[in-house]
Design an enzyme around this catalytic site. Sequence first.
Site, short mmCIF file in Angstrom:
data_model
loop_
_atom_site.label_atom_id
_atom_site.label_comp_id
_atom_site.label_asym_id
_atom_site.label_seq_id
_atom_site.Cartn_x
_atom_site.Cartn_y
_atom_site.Cartn_z
N PHE A 109 30.72 31.42 15.00
CA PHE A 109 30.25 31.96 13.72
C PHE A 109 29.03 31.13 13.28
O PHE A 109 29.07 29.90 13.35
CB PHE A 109 31.37 31.84 12.69
CG PHE A 109 31.17 32.64 11.45
CD1 PHE A 109 31.43 34.00 11.45
CD2 PHE A 109 30.72 32.04 10.29
CE1 PHE A 109 31.24 34.74 10.29
CE2 PHE A 109 30.53 32.77 9.13
CZ PHE A 109 30.79 34.13 9.13
N ARG A 113 34.39 46.36 13.99
CA ARG A 113 35.52 45.42 14.07
C ARG A 113 36.69 45.91 13.21
O ARG A 113 36.50 46.35 12.07
CB ARG A 113 35.10 44.03 13.57
CG ARG A 113 33.90 43.43 14.28
CD ARG A 113 33.73 41.97 13.88
NE ARG A 113 33.66 41.80 12.42
CZ ARG A 113 33.73 40.63 11.82
NH1 ARG A 113 33.91 39.52 12.52
NH2 ARG A 113 33.64 40.54 10.50
C1 LIG Z 1 34.90 33.04 8.32
C2 LIG Z 1 34.47 31.90 9.15
C3 LIG Z 1 33.90 30.77 8.55
C4 LIG Z 1 33.69 30.73 7.07
O1 LIG Z 1 33.22 29.51 6.62
P1 LIG Z 1 33.19 29.15 5.07
O2 LIG Z 1 32.43 27.90 5.03
O3 LIG Z 1 34.61 28.98 4.62
O4 LIG Z 1 32.53 30.27 4.36
C5 LIG Z 1 33.54 29.72 9.38
N1 LIG Z 1 33.71 29.77 10.70
C6 LIG Z 1 34.26 30.85 11.31
C7 LIG Z 1 34.47 30.85 12.78
C8 LIG Z 1 34.64 31.93 10.55
O5 LIG Z 1 35.16 33.00 11.13
#
Ligand SMILES: *Cc1c(COP(=O)(O)O)cnc(C)c1O
Length: 412
Positions: free
Chosen positions: A125, A371
């Site tokens: 992500f 998704r």
């Molecule tokens: C949803 C998600 C996040 C979200 O990060 P926040 O800092 O809590 O907004 C981070 N990493 C992954 C892999 C996610 O799927």
Amino acid sequence: MDPKRDPAEMDRRDPLARFRDLFDLPEGLIYLGGHSLGPPPRTMRARAERLIDREWGTDLVAAWNRSDWLELPERIGARIAPLVGAGADEVIAADSVSLNLFKLLGALVVKAPGRGVVLADEGNFPTDLYMAQGLAHLLEGSGTTLRLTAPEDFESTLGSEVAVATVSHVDFRTGRRRDLRALTAAARACGVPLVWDLSHSAGAVAMRLNADGVEYAVGCGYKYLNGGPGAPGFLYVAREFQDSLESPLTGWMGHASPFDFDTRYRPAPGMRRFLTGTPPILSLAAFEDGLRTFEGVKMAELRGKSEALGDLFHRLAAERLAEFGVIPASPADAGERGAQVSLRHPEGDALVQALNARGVVGDFRGPDLMRFGLAPLYVRYMDVWNAVEALRLILVNEEHREDRFRRRRRVP
Ligand SMILES: *Cc1c(COP(=O)(O)O)cnc(C)c1O
């Protein structure tokens, strides 16, 4: 129809069927968005009232003590622990996933001075990559660099120059799930501490962090853990490593005795050292209620159902959608998949909008991924059947053409 393949019959036999009633879901909606935001638990309204009227409203500042507010991060950690196969004192709720990842990467990178590389899977992500990038930038002066690798090259890039590495358990695009045990062992064999991101697996996939030798992880509160919009994330550190790690974000709540108001920082023992500032009590209370929905859930049933939902989705997509050019992007084998099914179609964006307009909530990630999150606590087998049928009808009628150019905002 074979009862094992008949969705209505599968719902009747579902040992988790009664859990759906714990959530406030709009009548008639097929909610396959739990990989992005879990729905509100029904208890949330009463909890919020109690919190506002009795705790905050009546006790005011005294509520910090009377209502044990400062214990919430650990109490929530203890509720997450059995869902991820960890000890109650190995998990704590704090901040966001982004910050928690920074804390762990930062704590680990300085422990390997001879190694200059922070390694990240570029399929991760983006916020994970951005945080790793920011950390590498901060440490540039001491020769630290960020290396990104394609998901398939991640394991072979682990080596003696890598100080710390991070990877997602379940890929947010494709739903592909990595092997916690095998990859942790491979990293350990190279002397590389590996920080797992469990954002797309905690609460949806059974896992055994302790038994699989996992040392470090972070995860998300608002997806499958039903913690509510913007819920804090969590951190996991195996007990044996906790007291040798120092968070680079040394806030007062991570101090050994915050209320001594000492001028010098001393880390608290155990997981509390990963707290930074004052915990967000309203959010944590909602998170606690979200986690209560898991009370009485057997992990084997949770995993069994998320596999069966995904298998059903894949089978129906192959039987009913392939002729329209819909291609599965998630692995067909449940052993390699999280709780999410992803489908590819060049018109994916318009198709998802058309589905949403018909009461089937999924989402879209460019360029062509649809998704669908199959949260085992509230998604029914009939929901999967109806979602695939809705998509088929849209494709049959090519109704999506009229929606094709509509724009919408994206959320995590
Ligand atoms: C949803 C998600 C996040 C979200 O990060 P926040 O800092 O809590 O907004 C981070 N990493 C992954 C892999 C996610 O799927």
